[in-house]
Design an enzyme around this catalytic site. Structure first.
Site, PDB file in Angstrom:
ATOM      1  CG  ASP A  96      -0.412  -0.065   2.511  1.00  6.59           C
ATOM      2  OD1 ASP A  96       0.830  -0.173   2.612  1.00  6.59           O
ATOM      3  OD2 ASP A  96      -1.165  -0.019   3.499  1.00  6.59           O
ATOM      4  CB  SER A  97       4.585   1.742  -0.173  1.00  2.00           C
ATOM      5  OG  SER A  97       4.793   0.565  -0.936  1.00  2.00           O
TER       6      SER A  97
ATOM      7  CG  ASP B  73       0.457  -3.985   2.135  1.00  2.00           C
ATOM      8  OD1 ASP B  73       0.570  -4.825   3.045  1.00  2.00           O
ATOM      9  OD2 ASP B  73       1.318  -3.115   1.903  1.00  2.00           O
TER      10      ASP B  73
ATOM     11  CE  LYS C 100       3.267  -5.939   3.783  1.00  2.00           C
ATOM     12  NZ  LYS C 100       2.858  -4.743   4.553  1.00  2.00           N
TER      13      LYS C 100
ATOM     14  CD  GLU D  96       0.672  -1.456   7.838  1.00  2.00           C
ATOM     15  OE1 GLU D  96       0.361  -0.648   8.737  1.00  2.00           O
ATOM     16  OE2 GLU D  96       1.149  -1.117   6.744  1.00  2.00           O
TER      17      GLU D  96
ATOM     18  CD  GLU E 294       8.037  -0.098   7.308  1.00  2.00           C
ATOM     19  OE1 GLU E 294       7.061  -0.814   6.968  1.00  2.00           O
ATOM     20  OE2 GLU E 294       8.205   1.059   6.886  1.00  2.00           O
TER      21      GLU E 294
HETATM   22  O1  KIV Z   1       3.571  -1.107   1.538  1.00  2.00           O
HETATM   23  C1  KIV Z   1       4.760  -1.474   1.550  1.00  2.00           C
HETATM   24  O2  KIV Z   1       5.551  -1.175   0.657  1.00  2.00           O
HETATM   25  C2  KIV Z   1       5.217  -2.267   2.684  1.00  2.00           C
HETATM   26  C3  KIV Z   1       6.682  -2.534   2.788  1.00  2.00           C
HETATM   27  C4  KIV Z   1       7.367  -1.324   3.279  1.00  2.00           C
HETATM   28  C5  KIV Z   1       6.969  -3.707   3.608  1.00  2.00           C
HETATM   29  O3  KIV Z   1       4.437  -2.642   3.501  1.00  2.00           O
END
Ligand code: KIV
Length: 281
Positions: free
Chosen positions: A45-46, A84, A114, A116, A184
């Protein structure tokens, strides 16, 4: 190369062979990661920030993430694809988390999702998603979706209370059924202790030596403008190269040196004559 599987990732960990994960958000990025032979691609989600231009990961929606995820899936063959789940798409209930995760598997072909966090409610979400048959990667330490509650985008596990919480949460996500853990922005010594405690692979980002590493593709390619986190290493200068290429193109358009003869189609005499006739010449 055979498609990367969860047992293959566990074998790599057992053999001490580092796992390579990189983010991707579109078809060309996924193709590049695939051609480079990475083990895992994360539709992070970056992407909210690095490709969609939001100022954090919080606003991105499931529908937006699904567009990115489908493009990445189309570009991968052997890499294991993790997606994510965005903020707000799993927080309400276990049922909501399962529904969201199913969308990523059915509509984007994700191999895994994924999530969090490691609080009691997050562990409940992980259990529910795993029970629905979807593999889960957990994410602890600096969790950008809830960075405000952590006091900002800062390293975690640096005080006694924070390090102890990290250990509790890491045990928790493994017990809940996560098959892999991303950690992280955590001191390397704490990551080392977690590696000794857990039996699932730990992928680090700003966390020292781990069973594998992940970086944001746009950061490592040098596309990201301005400040990047301390743990980012740039391996390319694609951002500057792109600006230079577009500047060269603009200069050639303005000086009428592009397009050249080799970029043009030739007309037949018949086509020219017909066009002239239509123009009344
Ligand atoms: O969204 C993302 O890019 C991440 C990584 C930083 C692990 O969660």
């Amino acid at each position: 190369m055979p498609k990367v599987s969860i047992p293959a990732l566990a074998e790599k960990r057992a053999a001490g062979e580092p796992i390579v994960m990189v983010t991707a958000y579109d078809y060309p990025g996924a193709r590049a990661a695939e051609r480079a032979g990475v083990d895992m691609v994360l539709v992070g989600d970056s992407g909210a920030q690095v490709v969609l231009g939001y100022d954090s990961t919080v606003p991105v929606t499931t529908d937006e993430m699904l567009v990115l995820a489908r493009a990445v899936r189309r570009g991968t063959e052997t890499a294991f694809v993790v997606c994510d789940v965005p903020f707000g798409s799993t927080e309400v209930s276990d049922a909501q988390a399962v529904e969201t995760s199913i969308r990523f598997v059915k509509e984007a072909g994700a191999d895994s999702v994924k999530l969090e966090g490691g609080s009691e409610s997050r562990l409940s979400r992980i259990r529910a998603i795993v029970a629905a048959g979807i593999p889960v990667v957990a994410h602890l330490g600096l969790t950008p979706q809830t960075a405000t509650a952590l006091g900002g985008m800062r390293a975690q596990g640096r005080t006694g209370a924070s390090a102890a919480k990290l250990v509790r949460e890491a045990r928790g996500v493994q017990e809940a059924g996560a098959f892999c853990l991303v950690v992280e922005a955590v001191p390397a010594e704490i990551t080392e202790l977690l590696r000794g405690e857990l039996s699932i692979p730990i992928i680090g980002i700003g966390a020292g030596d781990a069973d594998g590493q992940v970086l944001v593709l746009n950061d490592l390619l040098g596309i990201t403008e301005g400040h990047t986190a301390k743990f980012v290493k740039r391996y390319g200068s694609v951002g500057d190269d792109s600006v230079a290429a577009i500047e060269a193109y603009a200069a050639e358009v303005r000086s009428r040196t592009f397009p050249g003869p080799e970029h043009r189609y030739a007309a037949t005499d018949e086509a020219i004559a017909a066009a002239r006739a239509e123009l009344g010449e």
